[in-house]
Design a protein around this motif. Sequence first.
Motif, PDB file in Angstrom:
ATOM      1  N   ASP A 154     -16.907  19.621 -29.852  1.00 17.26           N
ATOM      2  CA  ASP A 154     -17.727  20.541 -29.061  1.00 17.26           C
ATOM      3  C   ASP A 154     -19.220  20.409 -29.334  1.00 17.26           C
ATOM      4  N   VAL A 155     -19.617  19.438 -30.151  1.00 16.97           N
ATOM      5  CA  VAL A 155     -21.033  19.298 -30.509  1.00 16.97           C
ATOM      6  C   VAL A 155     -21.896  19.083 -29.276  1.00 16.97           C
ATOM      7  N   HIS A 195     -22.982  10.733 -35.326  1.00 18.24           N
ATOM      8  CA  HIS A 195     -23.239   9.378 -34.840  1.00 18.24           C
ATOM      9  C   HIS A 195     -24.647   9.220 -34.274  1.00 18.24           C
ATOM     10  N   LYS A 196     -25.335  10.336 -34.001  1.00 16.11           N
ATOM     11  CA  LYS A 196     -26.688  10.255 -33.448  1.00 16.11           C
ATOM     12  C   LYS A 196     -27.785  10.528 -34.478  1.00 16.11           C
ATOM     13  N   VAL A 197     -27.402  10.782 -35.719  1.00 14.79           N
ATOM     14  CA  VAL A 197     -28.412  11.060 -36.745  1.00 14.79           C
ATOM     15  C   VAL A 197     -29.390   9.892 -36.914  1.00 14.79           C
ATOM     16  N   PRO A 198     -28.921   8.624 -37.025  1.00 12.80           N
ATOM     17  CA  PRO A 198     -29.883   7.520 -37.201  1.00 12.80           C
ATOM     18  C   PRO A 198     -30.885   7.401 -36.060  1.00 12.80           C
ATOM     19  N   THR A 258     -26.053  18.528 -37.552  1.00 14.26           N
ATOM     20  CA  THR A 258     -27.001  17.442 -37.289  1.00 14.26           C
ATOM     21  C   THR A 258     -28.345  17.753 -37.922  1.00 14.26           C
ATOM     22  N   ALA A 259     -28.777  18.996 -37.799  1.00 18.97           N
ATOM     23  CA  ALA A 259     -30.056  19.407 -38.380  1.00 18.97           C
ATOM     24  C   ALA A 259     -30.044  19.224 -39.893  1.00 18.97           C
ATOM     25  N   ARG A 260     -28.953  19.628 -40.547  1.00 20.65           N
ATOM     26  CA  ARG A 260     -28.866  19.475 -42.007  1.00 20.65           C
ATOM     27  C   ARG A 260     -28.961  18.003 -42.409  1.00 20.65           C
ATOM     28  N   ALA A 261     -28.270  17.146 -41.663  1.00 24.85           N
ATOM     29  CA  ALA A 261     -28.273  15.719 -41.988  1.00 24.85           C
ATOM     30  C   ALA A 261     -29.676  15.144 -41.829  1.00 24.85           C
ATOM     31  N   LEU A 262     -30.413  15.579 -40.798  1.00 20.89           N
ATOM     32  CA  LEU A 262     -31.760  15.059 -40.559  1.00 20.89           C
ATOM     33  C   LEU A 262     -32.746  15.569 -41.613  1.00 20.89           C
TER      34      LEU A 262
END
Length: 321
Positions: free
Chosen positions: A96-97, A291-294, A314-318
């Motif tokens: 659901d992202v 998969h879109k972090v990079p 995603t925000a945490r990963a970035l």
Amino acid sequence: MARAPKLPQIDAEQRFLAQVAWAYYVEGLTQEKVAEKLGATRLRVNKALSEAHRVGLVRITFNTAYAACFDLEAALCEKFGLKQAYVAPAPAQDSDVQTITGAALGNLLSEILADPAVKSFGMSWGGTLNIATRFLAAIERPDLEVISVMGGLTRGSDLNSFEITTRLADLLGAQHSYFTAPLYAGSAESRDTIMQLDVFRDILERIRAVDALAMAAGDLSKRSLLMRDALPNGTTIDELRAAGGVGDILGTVIDAQGNPIDHPINEKVIGIGIPDLKAIPNVILAAGGAHKVPVCKAILGLGLIDTFVTEENTARALVAA
């Protein structure tokens, strides 16, 4: 007939209450400063604070899913020099992202496109932007022009630039213009010829002059509409990766530092270039998923994005990257 799946929802009013309460109680801003920050009246801020108390949002601690997101929004703004970050709570399921990110973008666009100062708006294409059109508030903007900012697919799709631009304009009662070209030319020479045609020079100048622009980020996998359906003949995902690619921005394939890779595909793009984004007052990027972090990190690192819309994980990963 099977019932359509229930979509995750972004509660815009609860989000506003949480934003007001956070700014007032945590950041220590006055009601006047809160109103200025959120683009609201002081009366609305005052009522929101009262409502936040009434519904139990504000107690000794924050009782809202958005509280954790505010810290992430601030961290993203500081790290990447953003004017605004909009982080939605992480969905219960990874599948659901895209939906939750599109819903967040739709709510944000409802605010942006209600501003009469926004006279021209550029719209990219893809799944996230398509979902965003389903979450827009009803607004009448006959004075607004929606312009597609990328060439389209050669086959029909509800994710294509033409369909998304038309749908958004219809929702707003706005005018719309198409960029009636394929995303990629057959060669660098034919691309240069097409770009010199008066009809394309005119629309490109109008795209460069929009008041705001919304776009997505694509990774180098079959999950990307561009990689799946729009690559030039003879171009493969594997060779784009081998050239250092991590994803694309408006059709230009970039590496981890945000630089266009050394590959013929980038010489065939029909449309505006990455440097053109610098002159646009509000460039909005919406993307989510591990998969879109990079590619998001690469794009944000260019310093050309004003507003970033994503979800919590995603925000945490970035922020941690």
